[in-house]
Design an enzyme around this catalytic site. Structure first.
Site, short mmCIF file in Angstrom:
data_model
loop_
_atom_site.label_atom_id
_atom_site.label_comp_id
_atom_site.label_asym_id
_atom_site.label_seq_id
_atom_site.Cartn_x
_atom_site.Cartn_y
_atom_site.Cartn_z
N HIS A 1 38.24 43.92 32.13
CA HIS A 1 37.36 44.75 33.25
C HIS A 1 35.95 44.67 32.85
CE1 HIS A 1 41.07 47.30 32.19
NE2 HIS A 1 40.81 47.76 33.39
N ASP B 1 34.50 46.23 29.93
CA ASP B 1 35.13 45.92 28.67
C ASP B 1 33.96 44.97 27.84
OD1 ASP B 1 37.59 46.86 29.45
OD2 ASP B 1 38.29 45.15 29.78
#
Ligand code: XUL
Ligand code: CO
Length: 437
Positions: A101, A104
């Site tokens: 993501h 992240d």
């Protein structure tokens, strides 16, 4: 940067007799199974969020993970170092892919502009590491569920500004996924659902979700991004009801809003079981619609009713997955993506290796077993025979839409009764599968 895993060598294949816990017993990347190397059948992928960002918190306690390469700060420099540690891990493991993501990999800044700059600075290192190691991106995605701005949802928020922010975020996530040569892009509806219908305009929210995906498809074309789009079903958590509740609901949604040509499904085992289905059911439903794209490989714990995201070790599960995947002719753009996390008690870096090795070996066995079941042919023959009444005579006329109700009535008046003809033989077939496991 010093090595993050200095005591751990590249994981070798040593075969089923090995007692080395840091070796594969079944996953032999170059070994050809059913005409293709295992590497290309399985297309293993490591997830950034669980493996490199999960501190192993739970609702009752703080994180326990020991990650010596991570200084615990939200700085860009720490994020860049973490990328180097991640690629060292993925390379030593021998997985060809990873997934992430946007949030992240890089910290959120004070403004959207600053957040995008942070992402660019980290993506530069990801690109360098991809080039250095040959590891590729299976898919990228955007985190549209963690920040408070999305507390009512993103594309399905009651607030149009949240929709606009999410659009800006996905635009950027698509750009970096494209820049990194991603094979795909996932839409998981993190908070796209509701907690109570008393405050929810369900139809309007669904239309907004469809509009959002159409805008993403438009931008995909503008970018020239060739990667596959996926939608990932999940019935609940964090909301009480997620709109993408299972494979059937996703397919219905995609058909209703003219999106079937643009998205395939990314199916996750623990989401299937939360929906009250088996993973095999979800796989078969998606494959029947020609929409099975990729899998998030994990498992739940039958004693715990939530999304525990454990590593898959059950050979029946992996066999079932690989049977459907082989039947559909293998992955095109997707792969076996370990959306799984180690337990809070498994806090040492080495546990990340044990977890992935176990999952990869379980899928390698599933692949070999599924290929053997298909080569043997008895299972497929049984199913073919079970439907033999449709291959000729009245069955063939019905399938060809040639026989109507009048003809069928005349047929039955003459014949008299429908004979149940043969047993379903479930126990016989369960024994047959056990011959291979
Ligand atoms: C959440 C989940 C996500 C998606 C990507 O349950 O599975 O991690 O895979 O957003
Ligand atoms: Co997932």
């Amino acid at each position: 940067m010093a090595d993050a895993f200095p005591k751990i060598p590249s994981i070798p294949f040593e075969g089923p007799k090995s007692r080395n816990p840091l070796a594969f017993k079944h996953y032999n990347a170059d070994e050809v199974v059913d005409g293709k190397p295992m590497r290309d059948h399985l297309r293993f992928s490591v997830v950034y969020w669980h493996t490199f960002r999960n501190r192993l918190t739970d609702p009752f306690g703080v994180g326990t993970a020991v990650r010596p390469w991570d200084d615990g700060t939200e700085s860009v420099a720490n994020a860049q170092n973490r990328v180097r540690a991640a690629f060292e891990f993925i390379q030593k493991l021998g997985a060809p892919f990873y997934a992430f993501h946007d949030r992240d990999v890089a910290p959120e800044g004070a403004t959207l502009r600053e957040t995008n700059q942070n992402l660019d600075a980290v993506v530069q290192v990801m690109k360098e590491e991809q080039q250095r190691t040959g590891i590729r991106l299976l898919w990228g995605t955007a985190c549209l569920f963690a920040h408070p701005r999305y507390l009512h949802g993103a594309a399905t928020s009651c607030n149009a500004d949240a929709f606009a922010y999410a659009a800006a975020q996905v635009k950027k996530a698509l750009e970096v996924t494209h820049e990194l040569g991603g094979a795909g892009y996932v839409f998981w509806g993190g908070r796209e659902g509701y907690s109570t219908l008393w405050n929810t305009h369900l139809k309007r929210e669904l239309e907004h979700l469809a509009a959002f995906l159409h805008l993403a498809v438009d931008y995909q074309k503008q970018l020239g991004f060739q990667g596959q789009f996926y939608i990932e079903p999940k019935p609940k958590e964090p909301t009480k009801h997620q709109y993408d509740s299972d494979a059937a609901a996703c397919l219905n949604f995609l058909r209703e809003y003219g999106l079937m040509d643009h998205l395939k499904l990314n199916l996750e085992t623990n989401h299937a079981t939360l929906a009250g289905h088996t993973m095999q059911h979800e796989l078969e439903v998606a494959a029947a619609a020609g929409a099975l794209g990729s899998i998030d490989a994990n498992t739940g714990d039958p004693m715990l009713g939530w999304d525990t995201d454990q590593f898959p070790t059950d050979i029946y599960l992996t066999t079932q997955c690989m049977l459907t995947i082989l039947k559909m002719g293998g992955f095109k753009s997707g792969g076996v993506n370990f959306d799984a996390k180690v337990r809070r008690e498994s806090f040492e870096p080495i546990d990340l290796f044990y977890a992935h090795i176990g999952g990869m070996d379980a899928f390698a066995r599933g692949l070999k077993i599924a290929a053997a079941i298909r080569k043997d042919g008895r299972l497929a023959d049984f199913v073919k025979q079970r439907y033999a009444s449709w291959d000729s005579g009245i069955g063939a006329r019905i399938e060809a839409r040639k026989a109507g109700f009048k003809e069928l009535e005349a047929y039955m008046l003459k014949k008299g009764e429908a004979d149940p003809n043969v047993s379903g033989r479930q126990e016989f077939l369960e024994n047959l599968i056990n011959e291979f496991i």
